[in-house]
Scaffold this active site. Structure first.
Site, PDB file in Angstrom:
ATOM      1  N   GLU A 161       2.281  -2.888  -3.954  1.00  0.00           N
ATOM      2  CA  GLU A 161       1.926  -3.612  -2.725  1.00  0.00           C
ATOM      3  C   GLU A 161       1.126  -4.870  -3.045  1.00  0.00           C
ATOM      4  OE1 GLU A 161       0.107  -0.913   0.078  1.00  0.00           O
ATOM      5  OE2 GLU A 161       2.050  -0.155   0.703  1.00  0.00           O
ATOM      6  N   GLU A 318       7.672   3.916   0.402  1.00  0.00           N
ATOM      7  CA  GLU A 318       6.568   4.772   0.860  1.00  0.00           C
ATOM      8  C   GLU A 318       6.630   4.894   2.368  1.00  0.00           C
ATOM      9  OE1 GLU A 318       2.574   3.517   0.023  1.00  0.00           O
ATOM     10  OE2 GLU A 318       3.056   2.922  -2.015  1.00  0.00           O
TER      11      GLU A 318
HETATM   12  C1  GAL Z   1      -0.123   2.188   0.501  1.00  0.00           C
HETATM   13  C2  GAL Z   1      -0.340   2.271  -0.996  1.00  0.00           C
HETATM   14  C3  GAL Z   1      -0.446   3.691  -1.497  1.00  0.00           C
HETATM   15  C4  GAL Z   1      -1.314   4.497  -0.585  1.00  0.00           C
HETATM   16  C5  GAL Z   1      -0.748   4.445   0.804  1.00  0.00           C
HETATM   17  C6  GAL Z   1      -1.531   5.269   1.798  1.00  0.00           C
HETATM   18  O1  GAL Z   1      -0.732   1.044   0.991  1.00  0.00           O
HETATM   19  O2  GAL Z   1       0.671   1.613  -1.694  1.00  0.00           O
HETATM   20  O3  GAL Z   1      -0.959   3.658  -2.799  1.00  0.00           O
HETATM   21  O4  GAL Z   1      -2.594   3.968  -0.603  1.00  0.00           O
HETATM   22  O5  GAL Z   1      -0.759   3.134   1.263  1.00  0.00           O
HETATM   23  O6  GAL Z   1      -0.992   5.143   3.099  1.00  0.00           O
END
Ligand code: GAL
Length: 680
Positions: A161, A318
């Site tokens: 990110e 994610e």
């Molecule tokens: C994203 C990040 C992850 C984790 C996740 C939690 O921003 O890439 O590492 O922190 O959020 O929602």
């Protein structure tokens, strides 16, 4: 490259057809060795075939400048491979270790007010620091050389990110890099002085060294300086992305490279459409922000991600199985949400469904964030839902590699306008660029009309109707392009605060919206923003908030579709349409909200001949998306409601979904059905 990747995801069963990827971020370093084998066993049970490893492992892999510890990573890569699970291997550069920040505090970012961003969380590095880059690229090279030929290696995951916490850095490194960037853009100081309008407030520069990032100032910093700093900051991280990518391509030219974007909510610092061409496939992270339009927002983000990926398949890298940990209140998902949320991304072109994270942490800032294996363990609703989704994704294997079928309506989403329209010292501080675009999208969903969310560089001619909400920045070539679009048969709809400035954030003079004045056949002498809570009534088109315009019609052929009935401009035009060549150009001067737009839209869709493709009983309650490939068309039907929706008259092979005793499809609350349509 994505198709090769997908055909590697077959596990040890010997089956060679491409599959949708299913998995998560996997952080085995947080767990004792004995948990790892259980992890791989449960992954197989759940149908997981891809995990992202090593994202936050820098301190573990390189405990000191010249000390490396790969033993644990070798072992986990081996275990995953033996379990038939591919690895999206991170370059591990996301979070610099304490030994590095102690030796080199000059890599730490600095805020606009001059404070150091200290280590203690993550991503505490300056995008433009040469020292950080040297250490990070050394790590990337070492990782790439070590795992180049590892059979588990399916893809590279650059950093994590990029820009999530460090997009804006105001340090001296940033100041130097900003000056170089400006020299490239403007060549001469005169050109910069003109673009930045430095005759205002005695800001004229006589030496490049005088120029700074827009640090904390006594009043509003120069708007073009602010806009250029946004452009620069996005470019600086893109440049960093390229640097990591180049090392990877040199060592493993055949392994696809990605990085996870954050097309969601108000994350706007990174100009992703401009980054997408730098990687082999687009990946996105998306988290639901609970609220009245939450799933519309999910659909909008997935749709926009598809636009950013130029319609090609992309990876959902994610999302969450249930609650997150970083919202004011972290709401758990309801039954059915886990599958519906994931499949909505698949409908919009995702070929991977991955979560943050595999196993819920027992310690650290994210211990309350849900995961595929929750604190409760595998004997849990979440893990059962995860396993069921694994089965569903297996059934959807034929969808892998197919592309989304274009809609007839496009919603234009433009980063430059997003950045510029929300800057300070404007007619209103209440304007929300993304919300306006989302409202149009929700209104279309309410009518059962499909729309693609696209950027200004997309092939706009493919759309019969183009909605460009708050297209604030219109450089001369774009004005020409939109005029050509309408005159050759396209139907353009735009809104308040569109076409007001050029790429330097200079007003197009002579009456607003200068860039589109002739095309729209109107002239606005003055903006009439409304105070929070104020509204105006329109005859026949609902209620407006946020904004009004004092509109004069300059072309007698313009049709006034609605007038203001109340407010300062009562009796004056509020919504207009001009027939332009073979097409038309319409203007909506106030914020109508979802219901108002849904009321107005049939009028705007009419001339373009666009209608809902859904049966009447499903309009509003069902979102419909089609993915298409050489082996067929796949119709995704997503129940947007908490009620049951029967769907009649559909023929095709039901890949996912329930049918009633007559064989008709029935969508339960928040269900998704997928039907393979007959050829032709
Ligand atoms: C994203 C990040 C992850 C984790 C996740 C939690 O921003 O890439 O590492 O922190 O959020 O929602």
């Amino acid at each position: 490259m994505i198709s090769t990747l997908l055909s590697q995801l077959n596990g040890p069963d010997g089956d060679s057809t491409p599959r949708l990827a299913y998995g998560a971020d996997y952080n085995p370093e947080q767990w004792p060795r004995e948990v790892w084998e259980e992890d791989v066993r449960l992954m197989r049970e759940a149908g997981v075939n891809l995990v992202s490893v090593g994202i936050f492992s820098w301190a573990r892999i390189q405990p000191a400048r010249d000390q490396w510890d790969f033993g644990w990573l070798d072992e986990i890569m081996g275990l995953l491979h033996a379990g038939g699970i591919g690895v999206d291997l991170a370059t591990a550069t996301a979070s610099p270790p304490p030994w590095l920040t102690t030796a080199h505090p000059e890599i730490l970012p600095v805020t606009a007010s001059g404070e150091t961003v200290w280590p203690g969380a993550r991503q505490h590095w300056r995008p433009t620091s040469p020292v950080f880059r040297e250490h990070a690229l050394r790590l990337v090279r070492t990782m790439a050389e070590r795992y180049a030929d590892h059979p588990a290696l399916a893809a590279w995951h650059i950093s994590n990110e990029l820009g999530c916490h460090n997009i804006y850095d105001y340090s001296d490194d940033a100041a130097r890099a900003f000056r170089d960037w400006l020299r490239d853009r403007y060549t001469t100081l005169d050109a910069l002085n003109h673009a930045w309008g430095t005759a205002f407030w005695s800001q004229r520069y006589s030496d490049w060294e005088q120029i700074l990032p827009p640090r904390l100032a006594a009043s509003h910093p120069n708007p073009t300086q602010q806009l250029d700093f946004k452009r620069f900051s996005s470019d600086a991280l893109k440049e960093y992305l390229r640097a990591e990518r180049d090392v990877l391509r040199e060592i493993t030219p055949d392994v696809p490279v990605t990085t996870n974007f954050m097309v969601m909510g108000n994350t706007k610092g990174m100009n992703y459409p401009d980054w997408a061409g730098e990687i082999d496939f687009v990946s996105n992270d998306h988290y639901v922000h609970p609220g009245p339009q939450d799933r519309d927002e999910l659909s909008f983000s997935a749709n926009l991600t598809s636009g950013i990926a130029s319609g090609r398949p992309w990876f959902l890298m994610e999302h969450s199985t249930s609650a997150v940990n970083w919202q004011p209140v972290n709401v758990a998902k309801r039954p059915g949400d886990l599958a519906r949320d994931s499949l909505l991304h698949v409908a919009h072109g995702a070929d991977a469904v991955c979560y943050f994270q595999w196993r819920q942490s027992a310690a650290g800032a994210e211990k309350y964030h849900s995961a595929m294996v929750p604190h409760a363990g595998a004997d849990s609703e979440v893990f059962r839902a995860v396993t069921a989704l694994g089965q569903t994704l297996k059934a959807l294997a034929p969808v892998a590699g197919t592309e989304r079928e274009p809609a007839r309506v496009g919603i234009v989403y433009d980063w430059e306008s997003w950045w510029a329209s929300e800057q300070d010292s404007h007619p209103t501080a209440l304007l929300d660029y993304r919300q306006e675009a989302l409202d149009w999208y929700s209104a279309l969903l309410a009518l059962g009309v499909r729309a693609d969310v696209v950027t200004t560089t997309a092939d706009l001619d493919r759309y019969d109707l183009l909605i460009a909400p708050v297209l604030h920045v219109i450089p001369a070539p774009l004005a020409k392009e939109l005029t050509r679009y309408a005159e050759t048969g396209g139907h353009l709809v735009t809104t308040y605060f569109s076409g007001v400035v050029d790429e330097n954030d200079h007003i197009w003079l002579g009456g607003h919206p200068g860039a589109l004045r002739d095309l729209l056949g109107i002239r606005i002498e003055e903006f009439g923003p409304l105070l929070d809570g104020d509204s105006v009534d329109l005859d026949g088109a609902g209620t407006g908030t946020l904004w009004t315009d004092r509109i004069t019609v300059t072309d007698p052929t313009v049709e006034v579709l609605a007038h203001y009935r109340t407010g300062t401009y009562a009796g004056m035009p509020a919504v207009t349409r001009r027939a332009a060549g073979q097409g038309s150009a319409s203007y909506v001067s106030t914020r109508l909200g979802v219901d108002g737009l849904a009321g107005l839209l049939p009028e705007l869709l009419g001339p373009a001949g666009v209608r809902s493709e859904l049966p009447a009983e499903a309009r509003g309650s069902v979102e419909q998306i089609v993915r298409r490939g050489p082996d067929g068309r796949f119709l995704f039907l997503v129940n947007r409601t908490d009620g049951t929706v029967p769907l009649t008259g559909l023929s095709g092979e039901v890949l996912v979904g329930d049918t009633d005793s007559e064989g008709s499809l029935v969508l339960g609350p928040r269900d998704v059905a997928v039907v393979r349509l007959p050829a032709g």
